[in-house]
Motif scaffolding. Structure first.
Motif, PDB file in Angstrom:
ATOM      1  N   GLN A 163      69.446  78.014 -14.448  1.00 16.63           N
ATOM      2  CA  GLN A 163      69.283  77.361 -16.011  1.00 16.63           C
ATOM      3  C   GLN A 163      67.716  77.140 -15.978  1.00 16.63           C
ATOM      4  O   GLN A 163      66.861  77.219 -15.286  1.00 16.63           O
ATOM      5  CB  GLN A 163      70.300  76.399 -15.818  1.00 16.63           C
ATOM      6  N   ARG A 164      67.655  76.725 -17.300  1.00 15.48           N
ATOM      7  CA  ARG A 164      65.961  76.296 -17.767  1.00 15.48           C
ATOM      8  C   ARG A 164      65.452  75.623 -16.880  1.00 15.48           C
ATOM      9  O   ARG A 164      64.244  75.963 -16.227  1.00 15.48           O
ATOM     10  CB  ARG A 164      66.172  75.870 -19.096  1.00 15.48           C
ATOM     11  N   ALA A 165      65.889  74.524 -16.384  1.00 16.02           N
ATOM     12  CA  ALA A 165      65.155  73.393 -15.700  1.00 16.02           C
ATOM     13  C   ALA A 165      64.929  74.196 -14.263  1.00 16.02           C
ATOM     14  O   ALA A 165      63.749  73.887 -13.691  1.00 16.02           O
ATOM     15  CB  ALA A 165      66.017  72.025 -15.496  1.00 16.02           C
ATOM     16  N   ASP A 166      66.003  74.688 -13.679  1.00 13.07           N
ATOM     17  CA  ASP A 166      65.765  75.523 -12.283  1.00 13.07           C
ATOM     18  C   ASP A 166      64.645  76.631 -12.268  1.00 13.07           C
ATOM     19  O   ASP A 166      63.964  76.803 -11.384  1.00 13.07           O
ATOM     20  CB  ASP A 166      67.071  75.868 -11.850  1.00 13.07           C
ATOM     21  N   ALA A 167      64.879  77.124 -13.549  1.00  7.57           N
ATOM     22  CA  ALA A 167      63.796  78.423 -13.539  1.00  7.57           C
ATOM     23  C   ALA A 167      62.487  77.953 -13.741  1.00  7.57           C
ATOM     24  O   ALA A 167      61.354  78.425 -13.044  1.00  7.57           O
ATOM     25  CB  ALA A 167      64.260  79.294 -14.874  1.00  7.57           C
TER      26      ALA A 167
END
Length: 350
Positions: A163-167
């Motif tokens: 997901q965006r935050a993890d990426a």
């Protein structure tokens, strides 16, 4: 069941979709034996994923030449006990399978010679048991000049894992930064690809804040002068896991001629598709129709490198506002299990 699968390189897109098909084949038939061969960037992709594949030993730029055909034929001849041959865009395989090996075969392709004004060359596809087209039927308004059955199954897309935050955390990018990822196609050294990258660099140098990030999925061009660089510009190189950089982006600037735009739209990532063909390279009929289909979903808009870089910057702001991070629930994508089941249905029962 024994299947010989010949997968094209020319970037990672063919190998990525073929890997999905092969995974689905194993779900449909757990006892299947798949012998895989590829070359160039396709072989690189499989190596990076730990997937066993014979490297046919030719470069992407030479994969449609006579020498490449001989190497493919030799691989198929040495494994002539197969019950089925699947070829992704190696167009000489169907004739060899039918007339030399007498083995059923299926061809995967997303273009036809008729769409380039040379329908007489589509007759070579007559030897395929079926031609599977992982694309929208609307993107192929001209009927191909082949007697083989043709099935438009829709683009084979995959869900991006991170997901965006993890990426962003994995890439060390601030959550509040404006991020543009540039995907200029499987061969980023093409003239059109270089123009796409140059336009992005000009837009970034003229408008971006120091905390923003421009991620170019390419190596910097060889130059005697200074390569454009700054703290907010990263030359990532060719990545075998581009989804990490796509998911981290607010917007992706992509070469519209490829299928990256389909994958991005399916995953809810806003896309600016650059319709910048290479000089002396024909743009096939149906290209506009594919873009129309994606644009109707609302997460894609088009640009050209002929436009002012300031216009590109404005489009980045506009598309960023459309982002919601959720996959688009349109029933227009291929079902890998359906594709695998249909392909395997052409094989001999051994």
């Amino acid at each position: 069941m024994r299947v010989n699968f010949v997968s094209r390189g020319h970037g990672y897109g063919h190998a990525a979709r073929d890997l999905r098909i092969m995974a689905a084949m194993r779900q449909v038939n757990p006892g299947i034996q798949i012998r895989l061969a590829s070359a160039g960037s396709g072989a690189d992709y499989y190596r990076s994923r730990g997937v066993e594949a014979v490297d046919l030993g030719f470069d992407d730029a030479d994969d449609m030449g006579e020498a490449a055909s001989w190497r493919i034929w030799r691989f198929l001849y040495e494994h002539a006990d197969a019950d089925l041959v699947v070829s992704d865009e190696f167009l000489t395989v169907p004739g060899f399978c039918r007339h030399v090996l007498d083995i059923p075969n299926v061809l995967i392709t997303d273009w036809f010679f008729a769409e380039l004004g040379r329908p007489e060359f589509d007759a070579g596809l007559d030897n395929a048991g079926e031609v599977v087209v992982p694309d929208f039927p609307e993107a192929h308004p001209l009927s191909p000049a082949t007697t083989a059955p043709v099935w438009y199954c829709g683009p084979l897309v995959d869900s991006f894992g991170p997901q965006r935050a993890d990426a962003r955390k994995a890439l060390g990018i601030d959550e509040d930064a404006l991020v543009l990822t540039v995907a200029a196609g499987g061969r980023p050294d093409r003239i059109a690809a270089l123009r796409i990258q140059l336009q992005a660099l000009q837009a970034w140098s003229g408008h971006a804040a120091i905390g923003d990030q421009l991620l170019l999925l390419s190596d910097p061009p060889p130059t005697r002068g200074r390569v454009p660089t700054a703290p907010n510009i990263q030359w990532v190189g060719r990545s075998d896991r581009p989804e990490l950089y796509y998911r981290a982006a607010d917007v992706v600037l992509a070469d519209a001629l490829g299928f990256t735009s389909c994958e991005l739209v399916a995953n809810g990532v806003p896309v600016i598709a650059s319709v910048t063909p290479d000089p002396d390279r024909e743009t096939r009929i149906g290209f506009t129709e594919r873009m129309d289909t994606l644009e109707r979903i609302g997460l894609l808009t088009r640009t050209s490198t002929d436009e002012d870089p300031a216009k590109l910057w404005d489009l980045v702001q506009e598309m960023r506002r459309r982002a919601d991070g959720d996959p688009v629930s349109e029933d227009i994508w291929a079902d890998p299990l359906e594709v695998a089941t249909r392909i395997l249905g052409h094989g001999r029962v051994s």
